[in-house]
Scaffold this motif. Structure first.
Motif, PDB file in Angstrom:
ATOM      1  N   TYR A   1       7.519  -4.945  -1.077  1.00 39.11           N
ATOM      2  CA  TYR A   1       6.513  -5.725  -1.775  1.00 39.11           C
ATOM      3  C   TYR A   1       5.249  -4.892  -1.982  1.00 39.11           C
ATOM      4  CZ  TYR A   1       3.454  -9.176  -3.605  1.00 39.11           C
ATOM      5  OH  TYR A   1       2.597  -9.833  -4.465  1.00 39.11           O
ATOM      6  N   ALA A   2       4.914  -4.679  -3.255  1.00 38.63           N
ATOM      7  CA  ALA A   2       3.643  -4.054  -3.650  1.00 38.63           C
ATOM      8  C   ALA A   2       3.412  -2.692  -3.007  1.00 38.63           C
ATOM      9  CB  ALA A   2       2.470  -4.983  -3.343  1.00 38.63           C
ATOM     10  N   VAL A   3       4.481  -1.899  -2.867  1.00 33.04           N
ATOM     11  CA  VAL A   3       4.298  -0.531  -2.375  1.00 33.04           C
ATOM     12  C   VAL A   3       3.565   0.271  -3.449  1.00 33.04           C
ATOM     13  CG1 VAL A   3       5.465   1.560  -1.626  1.00 33.04           C
ATOM     14  CG2 VAL A   3       6.344  -0.664  -0.926  1.00 33.04           C
ATOM     15  N   SER A   4       2.727   1.186  -3.021  1.00 31.72           N
ATOM     16  CA  SER A   4       1.856   1.904  -3.944  1.00 31.72           C
ATOM     17  C   SER A   4       1.931   3.408  -3.706  1.00 31.72           C
ATOM     18  CB  SER A   4       0.407   1.425  -3.747  1.00 31.72           C
ATOM     19  OG  SER A   4      -0.494   2.249  -4.435  1.00 31.72           O
TER      20      SER A   4
ATOM     21  N   ARG B   1       3.215  -1.880  -6.781  1.00 28.09           N
ATOM     22  CA  ARG B   1       1.914  -2.399  -7.180  1.00 28.09           C
ATOM     23  C   ARG B   1       1.465  -1.910  -8.547  1.00 28.09           C
ATOM     24  NH1 ARG B   1      -2.417  -1.658  -2.571  1.00 28.09           N
ATOM     25  NH2 ARG B   1      -2.936   0.251  -3.677  1.00 28.09           N
ATOM     26  N   GLU B   2       1.902  -0.701  -8.917  1.00 31.60           N
ATOM     27  CA  GLU B   2       1.433  -0.118 -10.167  1.00 31.60           C
ATOM     28  C   GLU B   2       2.561   0.029 -11.186  1.00 31.60           C
ATOM     29  OE1 GLU B   2      -0.934   0.656  -6.869  1.00 31.60           O
ATOM     30  OE2 GLU B   2       0.769   2.003  -7.218  1.00 31.60           O
ATOM     31  N   LYS B   3       2.235  -0.242 -12.440  1.00 30.75           N
ATOM     32  CA  LYS B   3       3.206  -0.053 -13.523  1.00 30.75           C
ATOM     33  C   LYS B   3       3.580   1.414 -13.654  1.00 30.75           C
ATOM     34  CE  LYS B   3       4.068  -1.058 -18.398  1.00 30.75           C
ATOM     35  NZ  LYS B   3       4.566   0.301 -18.719  1.00 30.75           N
TER      36      LYS B   3
ATOM     37  N   VAL C   1      15.808   3.201 -10.881  1.00 31.84           N
ATOM     38  CA  VAL C   1      15.529   2.073  -9.989  1.00 31.84           C
ATOM     39  C   VAL C   1      14.710   1.033 -10.752  1.00 31.84           C
ATOM     40  CG1 VAL C   1      14.370   1.315  -7.875  1.00 31.84           C
ATOM     41  CG2 VAL C   1      15.580   3.514  -7.928  1.00 31.84           C
ATOM     42  N   GLN C   2      15.244  -0.162 -10.899  1.00 31.36           N
ATOM     43  CA  GLN C   2      14.523  -1.233 -11.573  1.00 31.36           C
ATOM     44  C   GLN C   2      13.666  -1.972 -10.558  1.00 31.36           C
ATOM     45  OE1 GLN C   2      15.988  -3.435 -14.657  1.00 31.36           O
ATOM     46  NE2 GLN C   2      17.558  -1.997 -15.305  1.00 31.36           N
ATOM     47  N   CYS C   3      12.417  -2.167 -10.891  1.00 30.68           N
ATOM     48  CA  CYS C   3      11.531  -2.865  -9.957  1.00 30.68           C
ATOM     49  C   CYS C   3      10.489  -3.667 -10.725  1.00 30.68           C
ATOM     50  CB  CYS C   3      10.855  -1.886  -8.995  1.00 30.68           C
ATOM     51  SG  CYS C   3      10.113  -0.447  -9.751  1.00 30.68           S
ATOM     52  N   ASP C   4       9.993  -4.690 -10.064  1.00 26.97           N
ATOM     53  CA  ASP C   4       8.932  -5.524 -10.617  1.00 26.97           C
ATOM     54  C   ASP C   4       7.576  -4.983 -10.190  1.00 26.97           C
ATOM     55  OD1 ASP C   4      10.385  -7.685 -11.981  1.00 26.97           O
ATOM     56  OD2 ASP C   4      11.121  -8.191  -9.976  1.00 26.97           O
ATOM     57  N   THR C   5       6.582  -5.248 -11.024  1.00 36.27           N
ATOM     58  CA  THR C   5       5.202  -4.927 -10.686  1.00 36.27           C
ATOM     59  C   THR C   5       4.520  -6.206 -10.233  1.00 36.27           C
ATOM     60  OG1 THR C   5       5.166  -3.199 -12.375  1.00 36.27           O
ATOM     61  CG2 THR C   5       3.051  -3.909 -11.492  1.00 36.27           C
ATOM     62  N   VAL C   6       3.932  -6.176  -9.035  1.00 33.19           N
ATOM     63  CA  VAL C   6       3.325  -7.376  -8.459  1.00 33.19           C
ATOM     64  C   VAL C   6       1.913  -7.063  -7.990  1.00 33.19           C
ATOM     65  CG1 VAL C   6       5.520  -8.399  -7.755  1.00 33.19           C
ATOM     66  CG2 VAL C   6       4.327  -6.836  -6.193  1.00 33.19           C
ATOM     67  N   ILE C   7       1.183  -8.121  -7.706  1.00 39.22           N
ATOM     68  CA  ILE C   7      -0.202  -7.965  -7.264  1.00 39.22           C
ATOM     69  C   ILE C   7      -0.269  -7.678  -5.766  1.00 39.22           C
ATOM     70  CG2 ILE C   7      -0.736 -10.367  -6.590  1.00 39.22           C
ATOM     71  CD1 ILE C   7      -3.313 -10.003  -8.384  1.00 39.22           C
ATOM     72  N   ASP C   8      -1.301  -6.990  -5.353  1.00 42.23           N
ATOM     73  CA  ASP C   8      -1.489  -6.684  -3.937  1.00 42.23           C
ATOM     74  C   ASP C   8      -1.603  -7.986  -3.132  1.00 42.23           C
ATOM     75  OD1 ASP C   8      -2.344  -4.326  -2.017  1.00 42.23           O
ATOM     76  OD2 ASP C   8      -3.671  -6.009  -1.567  1.00 42.23           O
TER      77      ASP C   8
ATOM     78  N   ASP D   1       0.811  -1.207   0.000  1.00 48.07           N
ATOM     79  CA  ASP D   1       0.000   0.000   0.000  1.00 48.07           C
ATOM     80  C   ASP D   1       0.853   1.269   0.000  1.00 48.07           C
ATOM     81  OD1 ASP D   1      -2.533   0.851  -0.492  1.00 48.07           O
ATOM     82  OD2 ASP D   1      -3.260   0.661   1.541  1.00 48.07           O
ATOM     83  N   GLN D   2       0.294   2.384   0.470  1.00 53.17           N
ATOM     84  CA  GLN D   2       0.853   3.700   0.170  1.00 53.17           C
ATOM     85  C   GLN D   2       1.881   4.186   1.198  1.00 53.17           C
ATOM     86  OE1 GLN D   2      -1.802   6.459  -2.057  1.00 53.17           O
ATOM     87  NE2 GLN D   2      -3.414   5.395  -0.940  1.00 53.17           N
ATOM     88  N   LEU D   3       2.863   3.362   1.481  1.00 50.75           N
ATOM     89  CA  LEU D   3       3.877   3.715   2.464  1.00 50.75           C
ATOM     90  C   LEU D   3       4.825   4.812   1.971  1.00 50.75           C
ATOM     91  CD1 LEU D   3       4.871   0.191   3.831  1.00 50.75           C
ATOM     92  CD2 LEU D   3       3.116   1.760   4.654  1.00 50.75           C
TER      93      LEU D   3
END
Length: 324
Positions: free
Chosen positions: A109-112, A141-143, A155-162, A77-79
């Motif tokens: 993980y899945a920061v938004s 969490r978002e592309k 910064v390279q990062c993956d997009t993952v599901i919540d 979430d929106q940390l």
């Protein structure tokens, strides 16, 4: 493995540039407690937390978090949304772990972050770029957020599901409390949407349903304030239709395969990115006029399961540090 959740309390809710707004928030929370509006809700949330999570003691300073973990995960979430956290909160970037010896594996993980609030991170570019560069793995969490972090900071990062999608409908039914109402449309509101109630009434009339309002905000009717996690989830799980302004209202509707609309004033990258990935973008409304005619949702279960499976695999790989 030993898993613990750090119980961190952000008191900046009341520390705002506008001192009157901060004081108003504090006074409203005190009023809500004194008059009993939140008493049942707090008790239910506390009971749920104690029954389902293994927590550390409560901390208000990131430097006090103990040095006893091999892996530290920030999310979800929106940390990193400074508008919500009232400025940068180093603990959400696992900044305190830099002084630990040996330094634990650090991942997100899945920061938004809502697209409209990207500017706060860009203005803090040097700090964010430096700290995330020391993570073993960064996922969001978002592309739209992944693209911003790469384009502005490299910064390279993956997009993952919540992580809420790690639950199945069976899990949700086991956790939730079935409401006394049936044949209803559930309105689950977190952020304000001007036409939410109007839309709900229209769809309910089309489907011959009653409307049940579940309010997740601090200031709400005494009835909705008595809801806890089990009750709120139950109203979503057993609804015929959900109309919501909430990301997680959207997520739990999808998990439980409930017909839904996500309604917002304008754009919401957090919700729209999720619906785009799952092929459900037509379920997002940015205005009342976007609604045409209610149709049952065509859930692509295979696409959802594949995305969830991949996200789990990436998380487990990061925790095991196979490539670190």
């Amino acid at each position: 493995p030993y898993i613990n959740i750090t119980f961190y309390k952000n008191i900046r809710r009341y520390l705002r540039k506008n001192i009157f707004l901060g004081l108003k928030t504090l006074l409203l929370d005190i009023r809500s407690l004194v008059m009993g509006y939140q008493k049942q809700k707090i008790l239910r949330f506390t009971k749920f937390t104690n029954e389902n999570f293994q927590l550390t003691k409560r901390f208000t300073c990131n430097r006090d978090i103990p040095n006893e973990f091999d892996v530290l995960i920030t999310g979800s979430d929106q940390l990193w949304n400074y508008k919500i956290t009232r400025g940068r909160r180093e603990v959400y970037f696992l900044d305190n772990s830099l002084e630990k010896t040996p330094c634990p594996i650090r991942i997100s993980y899945a920061v938004s972050v809502e697209k409209s609030n990207f500017q706060c991170l860009i203005e803090d570019l040097n700090y964010v770029k430096n700290i995330l560069g020391q993570f073993s793995w960064v996922s969001v969490r978002e592309k739209t957020l992944a693209d911003m972090l790469y384009n502005y900071m490299g910064v390279q990062c993956d997009t993952v599901i919540d992580p809420s999608f790690f639950l199945s409908r069976e899990d949700c039914l086991r956790i939730s409390v079935k409401p006394k109402e049936d044949n209803y449309l559930c309105v689950y509101r977190v952020s304000y949407t001007s036409y939410l109630a109007k839309l709900a009434r229209k769809i309910a009339k089309e489907r011959g349903l009653r409307v049940v309002y579940v309010n997740a905000t601090t200031i709400a009717s005494s009835k909705s304030e008595s809801y806890g996690p089990r009750e709120i989830l139950g109203y979503i799980c057993y609804a015929n239709v959900v109309v919501t302004s909430s990301f997680h209202g959207t997520a739990f509707s999808i998990i439980n395969k409930i017909d839904f609309y996500s309604a917002y004033d304008g754009e919401s990258s957090r919700i729209q990115d999720l619906l785009e990935v799952l092929g459900l973008k037509e379920r997002f409304l940015s205005s009342y006029s976007d609604y045409v005619c209610f149709k049952n949702v065509a859930f692509d279960i295979e696409k959802l399961n594949n995305y969830t499976k991949l996200s789990k695999q990436l998380l487990l790989k990061a925790i095991s540090a196979e490539d670190n």
